[in-house]
Enzyme design. Sequence first.
Site: not given
Length: 315
Positions: A54, A216, A228, A284, A294
């Site tokens: 990453y 969304k 992202r 994320g 969340n």
Amino acid sequence: MQYRNLGKSGLKVSEISLGSWLTYGGYVERQQAIDTIHRAYEAGINFFDTANAYMRGDAEKVVGDALKAYPRESVILATKVWGAMGEGPNDRGLSRKHILEQCDASLKRLGMEYIDLYYCHSFDPSTPIQETLRAMDDLVRQGKVLYIGVSNWTAAQMTEAVHLADRYLLDRIVASQPPYSLLKRDIEQEILPTCDKLGIGQVVYSPLAQGVLSGKYKSVTDVPKGSRRDTERGSQLLSRYLTEENLERVVQLQQVATEAELTMTQLALAWVLRQPGVSSAIIGASSPQQLEENVQASGKQLTASQLERIDAILR
């Protein structure tokens, strides 16, 4: 926050875990990333996921710096090996050389003495499974790794790995990291039943289908600039889920969520966590505010009638 055992191991992980792909060390500003990790810890998340690949190690640096604020024993940190970390022929894969070198490199970037859960980030057909398992077992015996897992491996590959581990008395796989969501249910066919027999728990990624299940997105072209998903890799993955058919499904699923007094995001996460074979769902979150919604999905139960309605919508 509720906690579950990671597979048949004794390790207890939070039902919601926090990932860092394309987020930390990437498009999210460093301090905002650290603030989000801190808020996750305060909300009861003890399970944090990253990988050496990453942002070529930058994500590990951010996650490691953020978690230094807490007692090491209070957090469970997962990272991975397999992805390319250089241009050389041995700078990728699951050879003994690459695994041992990258474990040390990850520990240095994280600023930690050990990794709680070390994943084989993908399957490497060019390396014998026994070589990979022996290298991972050596890391466990050296105290650099506590548990081992795999990501994106098939049921057959995991079965072979467990049989080899038992035959040669090597440390067993306890975690599998596949994609799983309302819009991607492949693992229900073979991986979930196989892993249940083998004692392997699922730590699922993309439980919100790259954000499509958050509700969304209103059209297939509705991708915020600078997000992202606006990156090349993020756009490729999003395109798998962002279809007219799936957007219609989300509209119907939103009705179920409203009647259940849940947000669409919470419904999607609660649905994933209904599976006893799922140990944790990776989110994320890019901000503390997004995280708040969340984490409230933990412990939420869906009724039999709600699950039937969801299945009907998905069909």
